[in-house]
Design a protein around this motif. Sequence first.
Motif, PDB file in Angstrom:
ATOM      1  N   SER A   5       0.926  -1.148  -0.507  1.00 34.63           N
ATOM      2  CA  SER A   5       0.205  -0.429  -0.034  1.00 34.63           C
ATOM      3  C   SER A   5       0.880   1.171   0.132  1.00 34.63           C
ATOM      4  CB  SER A   5      -1.248  -0.278   0.358  1.00 34.63           C
ATOM      5  OG  SER A   5      -1.740  -1.332   1.081  1.00 34.63           O
ATOM      6  N   GLY A   6       2.220   1.230   0.322  1.00 36.39           N
ATOM      7  CA  GLY A   6       2.513   2.281   0.214  1.00 36.39           C
ATOM      8  C   GLY A   6       3.935   2.091   1.483  1.00 36.39           C
ATOM      9  N   VAL A   7       4.847   3.232   2.017  1.00 38.55           N
ATOM     10  CA  VAL A   7       5.342   3.039   2.626  1.00 38.55           C
ATOM     11  C   VAL A   7       5.449   3.953   4.119  1.00 38.55           C
ATOM     12  CG1 VAL A   7       8.209   4.013   3.426  1.00 38.55           C
ATOM     13  CG2 VAL A   7       7.285   3.767   0.742  1.00 38.55           C
ATOM     14  N   ILE A   8       6.035   2.470   5.360  1.00 35.44           N
ATOM     15  CA  ILE A   8       5.724   3.261   6.691  1.00 35.44           C
ATOM     16  C   ILE A   8       6.750   3.991   6.747  1.00 35.44           C
ATOM     17  CG2 ILE A   8       5.473   1.889   9.403  1.00 35.44           C
ATOM     18  CD1 ILE A   8       4.016  -0.084   7.672  1.00 35.44           C
ATOM     19  N   THR A   9       7.086   5.048   6.992  1.00 36.73           N
ATOM     20  CA  THR A   9       7.897   5.725   7.632  1.00 36.73           C
ATOM     21  C   THR A   9       7.940   5.423   9.041  1.00 36.73           C
ATOM     22  OG1 THR A   9       6.643   8.024   7.522  1.00 36.73           O
ATOM     23  CG2 THR A   9       7.204   7.298   5.850  1.00 36.73           C
ATOM     24  N   PHE A  10       9.244   5.280   9.826  1.00 33.07           N
ATOM     25  CA  PHE A  10       9.053   5.156  11.232  1.00 33.07           C
ATOM     26  C   PHE A  10      10.338   5.998  11.270  1.00 33.07           C
ATOM     27  CE2 PHE A  10      11.708   3.650  14.861  1.00 33.07           C
ATOM     28  CZ  PHE A  10      10.400   2.994  15.534  1.00 33.07           C
ATOM     29  N   ILE A  40       5.512   8.130  13.600  1.00 34.07           N
ATOM     30  CA  ILE A  40       4.881   6.662  12.266  1.00 34.07           C
ATOM     31  C   ILE A  40       4.018   7.556  11.630  1.00 34.07           C
ATOM     32  CG2 ILE A  40       4.447   4.501  12.724  1.00 34.07           C
ATOM     33  CD1 ILE A  40       5.146   3.774  15.123  1.00 34.07           C
ATOM     34  N   ASN A  41       4.120   7.125   9.998  1.00 33.99           N
ATOM     35  CA  ASN A  41       3.620   7.536   9.310  1.00 33.99           C
ATOM     36  C   ASN A  41       3.028   6.377   8.376  1.00 33.99           C
ATOM     37  OD1 ASN A  41       1.932  10.055   7.629  1.00 33.99           O
ATOM     38  ND2 ASN A  41       3.518   8.719   5.825  1.00 33.99           N
ATOM     39  N   MET A  42       1.392   5.964   8.365  1.00 30.98           N
ATOM     40  CA  MET A  42       0.993   4.945   7.646  1.00 30.98           C
ATOM     41  C   MET A  42       0.927   5.286   6.231  1.00 30.98           C
ATOM     42  SD  MET A  42       1.613   2.490  10.151  1.00 30.98           S
ATOM     43  CE  MET A  42       0.744   1.646   9.303  1.00 30.98           C
ATOM     44  N   PRO A  43       0.934   4.904   5.663  1.00 29.54           N
ATOM     45  CA  PRO A  43       0.472   4.899   4.354  1.00 29.54           C
ATOM     46  C   PRO A  43      -1.842   4.767   3.800  1.00 29.54           C
ATOM     47  CG  PRO A  43       1.389   2.962   4.131  1.00 29.54           C
ATOM     48  CD  PRO A  43       1.255   3.083   5.310  1.00 29.54           C
ATOM     49  N   VAL A  44      -1.930   4.721   2.847  1.00 25.24           N
ATOM     50  CA  VAL A  44      -3.168   4.238   3.194  1.00 25.24           C
ATOM     51  C   VAL A  44      -3.329   2.969   2.792  1.00 25.24           C
ATOM     52  CG1 VAL A  44      -5.620   4.708   1.393  1.00 25.24           C
ATOM     53  CG2 VAL A  44      -4.257   6.492   2.202  1.00 25.24           C
ATOM     54  N   GLY A  45      -4.506   2.352   2.461  1.00 20.97           N
ATOM     55  CA  GLY A  45      -3.900   0.669   2.940  1.00 20.97           C
ATOM     56  C   GLY A  45      -3.397  -0.014   4.555  1.00 20.97           C
ATOM     57  N   CYS A  46      -3.050   0.253   5.175  1.00 22.29           N
ATOM     58  CA  CYS A  46      -2.242   0.266   5.935  1.00 22.29           C
ATOM     59  C   CYS A  46      -2.435   0.452   7.343  1.00 22.29           C
ATOM     60  CB  CYS A  46      -0.727  -0.350   4.999  1.00 22.29           C
ATOM     61  SG  CYS A  46       0.400  -1.149   7.032  1.00 22.29           S
ATOM     62  N   GLU A  47      -3.137  -0.598   8.137  1.00 26.13           N
ATOM     63  CA  GLU A  47      -3.938   0.147  10.102  1.00 26.13           C
ATOM     64  C   GLU A  47      -2.577  -0.608  10.297  1.00 26.13           C
ATOM     65  OE1 GLU A  47      -7.782  -0.203  11.854  1.00 26.13           O
ATOM     66  OE2 GLU A  47      -6.454  -1.752  12.117  1.00 26.13           O
ATOM     67  N   ALA A  48      -1.908  -0.231  12.030  1.00 27.98           N
ATOM     68  CA  ALA A  48      -0.877  -0.424  12.473  1.00 27.98           C
ATOM     69  C   ALA A  48      -1.415  -0.673  14.004  1.00 27.98           C
ATOM     70  CB  ALA A  48       0.152   0.068  12.948  1.00 27.98           C
ATOM     71  N   ILE A  49      -1.116  -1.839  14.163  1.00 27.68           N
ATOM     72  CA  ILE A  49      -1.643  -1.748  15.858  1.00 27.68           C
ATOM     73  C   ILE A  49       0.063  -1.661  16.436  1.00 27.68           C
ATOM     74  CG2 ILE A  49      -2.160  -3.325  17.848  1.00 27.68           C
ATOM     75  CD1 ILE A  49      -4.379  -2.633  15.667  1.00 27.68           C
ATOM     76  N   LEU A  50      -0.126  -0.180  17.644  1.00 28.53           N
ATOM     77  CA  LEU A  50       1.361  -0.421  18.180  1.00 28.53           C
ATOM     78  C   LEU A  50       1.023  -0.850  19.815  1.00 28.53           C
ATOM     79  CD1 LEU A  50       3.618   1.653  18.079  1.00 28.53           C
ATOM     80  CD2 LEU A  50       2.011   3.884  18.564  1.00 28.53           C
ATOM     81  N   LEU A  51       2.283  -1.508  19.954  1.00 27.91           N
ATOM     82  CA  LEU A  51       2.132  -1.934  21.047  1.00 27.91           C
ATOM     83  C   LEU A  51       3.149  -0.804  22.008  1.00 27.91           C
ATOM     84  CD1 LEU A  51       2.237  -5.426  20.151  1.00 27.91           C
ATOM     85  CD2 LEU A  51       0.481  -4.523  21.114  1.00 27.91           C
ATOM     86  N   LEU A  52       3.040  -1.301  22.987  1.00 25.37           N
ATOM     87  CA  LEU A  52       3.472  -0.352  23.807  1.00 25.37           C
ATOM     88  C   LEU A  52       3.775  -0.535  25.287  1.00 25.37           C
ATOM     89  CD1 LEU A  52       2.651   3.842  22.266  1.00 25.37           C
ATOM     90  CD2 LEU A  52       5.033   2.635  22.235  1.00 25.37           C
ATOM     91  N   ASP A  53       4.700   0.323  25.947  1.00 30.13           N
ATOM     92  CA  ASP A  53       5.528  -0.365  27.574  1.00 30.13           C
ATOM     93  C   ASP A  53       3.190   0.610  28.254  1.00 30.13           C
ATOM     94  OD1 ASP A  53       5.522   0.651  30.491  1.00 30.13           O
ATOM     95  OD2 ASP A  53       7.799  -0.749  29.583  1.00 30.13           O
ATOM     96  N   GLY A  76      -3.377   5.732   6.769  1.00 32.82           N
ATOM     97  CA  GLY A  76      -3.586   6.794   6.237  1.00 32.82           C
ATOM     98  C   GLY A  76      -3.075   7.984   7.620  1.00 32.82           C
ATOM     99  N   ASP A  77      -2.548   7.664   8.464  1.00 30.60           N
ATOM    100  CA  ASP A  77      -2.422   8.249   9.548  1.00 30.60           C
ATOM    101  C   ASP A  77      -1.290   8.355   9.539  1.00 30.60           C
ATOM    102  OD1 ASP A  77      -5.472   9.213   9.840  1.00 30.60           O
ATOM    103  OD2 ASP A  77      -6.265   8.304  11.718  1.00 30.60           O
ATOM    104  N   THR A  78      -0.632   9.764  10.731  1.00 30.18           N
ATOM    105  CA  THR A  78       0.368   9.891  11.287  1.00 30.18           C
ATOM    106  C   THR A  78       0.017  10.402  12.728  1.00 30.18           C
ATOM    107  OG1 THR A  78       1.278  11.013   9.402  1.00 30.18           O
ATOM    108  CG2 THR A  78       2.674  11.342  11.270  1.00 30.18           C
ATOM    109  N   ALA A  79       1.064   8.931  13.822  1.00 34.06           N
ATOM    110  CA  ALA A  79       1.320   8.955  14.652  1.00 34.06           C
ATOM    111  C   ALA A  79       2.413   9.630  15.319  1.00 34.06           C
ATOM    112  CB  ALA A  79       1.024   7.573  15.248  1.00 34.06           C
ATOM    113  N   LYS A  80       2.722  11.083  16.484  1.00 31.51           N
ATOM    114  CA  LYS A  80       3.760  11.682  16.968  1.00 31.51           C
ATOM    115  C   LYS A  80       3.085  11.110  18.476  1.00 31.51           C
ATOM    116  CE  LYS A  80       3.778  14.779  13.108  1.00 31.51           C
ATOM    117  NZ  LYS A  80       4.044  16.311  12.966  1.00 31.51           N
ATOM    118  N   LEU A  81       4.331  10.921  19.307  1.00 28.19           N
ATOM    119  CA  LEU A  81       4.364  10.536  20.162  1.00 28.19           C
ATOM    120  C   LEU A  81       4.869  10.560  21.178  1.00 28.19           C
ATOM    121  CD1 LEU A  81       3.210   7.270  20.046  1.00 28.19           C
ATOM    122  CD2 LEU A  81       1.653   8.924  20.522  1.00 28.19           C
TER     123      LEU A  81
END
Length: 875
Positions: A808-813, A826-839, A865-870
């Motif tokens: 679907s495209g590039v995940i930028t990490f 983390i920037n997700m491409p359209v068509g790809c969902e991420a499950i983010l595991l954190l402490d 398609g979203d970007t997460a900034k943490l």
Amino acid sequence: MTYSRREFVKNSVFGSAGLVSSPLLKAGSGPEKPKKIKLDNTADLHQLYSPLLDLSPAKWIWYPSERTLQNSVFLFRKSFRLESIPSSAKGWILADSRYKLYVNGKYAQFGPAPFDPRQPEADPVDITPFLQRGENVIGAEVLYYGIGEGTWPIGKPGFILNIEFDEHSGLMTDDSWTVRLADSWKPGQYKRWYLRAFQEEFDARKYPYGWKLSGYETDQHWLPSMVLDLPADKPPISSPYDEYQQEIRANPDDCNIRERSIPLMNEFDVNDVQLTDRFGVEWNGDPARYFEFVTPGLYQPTALDGFRDHWNGSYSVNINPPKAAVLTFEFEEQIVGFPYFTIEAPEGTIVEMMIQEGHIPGNFLMNNRLHSWTRFICREGKNELMTFDYESLRWIQFHIHGKPGRVTISNIGVRRRMSGWESLPFVKTSDKIVNAVLSATINTLYNSAQDLMVDCMGRERQQYSGDVGHQLHALCSAFGDRRLPNRYVNTYSQGITLDGFFMDSWPAYDRLARIPQRQMGLTMWGPIIDHGVGFVFDSYYTYLYSGDIELLHEVYPRLLRFFDYLISLRGDENLLPVEDLGMTWVWMDSDCYIRQHHKQCSFNLYTAAMMMHALAPLARAIGDNENAVIIEETGKSILKRTTEKFWDERRQLFVDNLPWEAEEGGIRLSDRTLSMAVIHDLCPGNRSESSIKLLENPPDNMGLSFPANAIWRLWALGKAGRSNTIIHEIANRWYRMDSVQQNNTLQEHWSVQPDTRGQWSHCAIGPLFAAYQGLAGIEPLEPGLKKVQIRPKPGELEELNLNYHTPSGVITFSCKGKPGARELVINMPVGCEAILLLDSREEAGLKRYSESLEDNYSAYVIPAGDTAKLRLKFT
């Protein structure tokens, strides 16, 4: 093209594309008598991995002959006139064994990609940029190996080309083409070594210069081409032309021609070379005998006569026989390509060009690596010379002798070849040492992942599974390449045998030669069945990364055949044996085990995991649920028996020699066994902590895998969250490789010596895989990477940036900062969902994921398609 279920199975398992046409040979099974899978229980799939081609009305042509000597080169020529330049001149070209194509004197391309002789892939060709109004000439130098090597198992000669001009006319091979035996290369030349066919010797005095251009007048050496009795949709292996050395002919019904399934190779000049060493040698015997037989004592070092460096990349020296001049050059890093140079010399001057991967300069000839030399004999004046076949090298040495006079050598370089990737990896950390190892891993992939996925280009150039198959992880995630992994699983699977095991290096000569050797007890190298187990994993991961189950249309029935073969091996214990297998052999690793029977635990865990976590899921994806149940139950049965025999309840470990501990005086462990158990959750009750602790700090009684298999330990450590152990392993073990320091590559073994057969660029990709899946923590959750898991574990790294490719495209990490104060983007491409595991102590401010995936971790959703900034305090 579509098949009914029965036609598909017939073609994929018993005939063309399965490439066997005799009934199955059944071996006995153990007393448990497991349920038998149904080999014809497959879904209706309609996609071939590469479309079939009919190159009609072109004809297969060859030099008029009744036999063709090995290592012979032929020149095919056709002149034609164009009143106007067509807007398009595209088509297909194929030769057995290799061709170089020229149009109006200009080099166009080299090919084809190595192939199963029953299923070759024709190369696309576009000659539009080379055409001119008026007279045009198209020509091909075609080399017929005629004797097996790493990139060519077996075959018969032939050449075919079909190019369409716009939509009205075309250019195709037929008897109007002329052909000449190119005796500038000695016909019938001897073989270089076991897995390299062409010991090239080129005599420029005999080459018909100008033949590629208009205005050239052909003489009596040029003959009308002979049309082969062969349809244009079938390869030469099925022709009646006499293969006089082995008397072979394939059944035409088992043969097809395919479209090339990967892009053409990218070729470019590399000439950042420097003179490192120069000296003279004096011969007291015939130099030819030395190069043919490596007879010792035939030369001694001496002074160099009249050497001059012109400081413009050219060098001059006097030649006074029996004295010779030797000039040695080095490149900045190890590369694969076609070495070339220019020399001005008297007629008859001889140059032996030698190549090496690792070298220490000294007063000796560099003919110490599998006879890796090419001989050039000069015509008078200027000679521009290049090898026909490609080499793997960092060092290049010229031995110049034969005729008295002054010679000048210049324009030294390599036309480097690399896969035609659309993107190259981007990965960077805050640690320069880690970055150096990652750079070396990437350059190693440049060298080994080309038109095949091979172990090393210097020694074998063979496509394997097992330790070689790991490359597909890096190709898919770091390069975004799914075409080469697709070609790999399909072409490798074509090497299925009548008994149901894979040839394990295919398409290649090695195992074809080993089978009779194995029958007569002349080698230990039978086809490696643990590579077959690894190949099933490779097939599953290819599907997981692509999401396209149709890519395995031809592969899946062969996997069922292999499963059936494995089950036939089970003995009284209902475990798979690792000794006395007959034709096949269990290898697992070259360093990890000290006795063959110590491999049984690892091999059975590996096989059980394959059945449960690779082949059964593939069967379900295909829609073959009935077989999936049988396969999964069989895997569980093997795991149960392995646990009963090798699990040490007190130590909470799988112990490789537990049944023989008393007689062997202690336990023996392996990183392969413990890693398998951790990666695939094979420990009873998931009690893996003891395994993880030992993988972190290996004791003396633990065998450690050689570099290409060291990925297993890094994989397990990544899963266990031991990031700093991975970083320290990269910095303190991998970085200390001589190949990393000198060649920007990863060597085959942990220790490698210069001026030997040692491989300085071998297919290990563990550090790159660890950066992507172990440190960035990105791994697939759903086929096609529609959903991924990201569990960042940067450890002590203060910066980790990378691009992870999905369909679907590039995940930028990007992760920056010290522990306790990190910024994660983390920037997700359209068509790809991420499950983010954190402490679980982190406050992410993201939507929670409903399922619990890991203890002590909270799961969050990053929508497609979203970007997460943490900002993170505990990661």
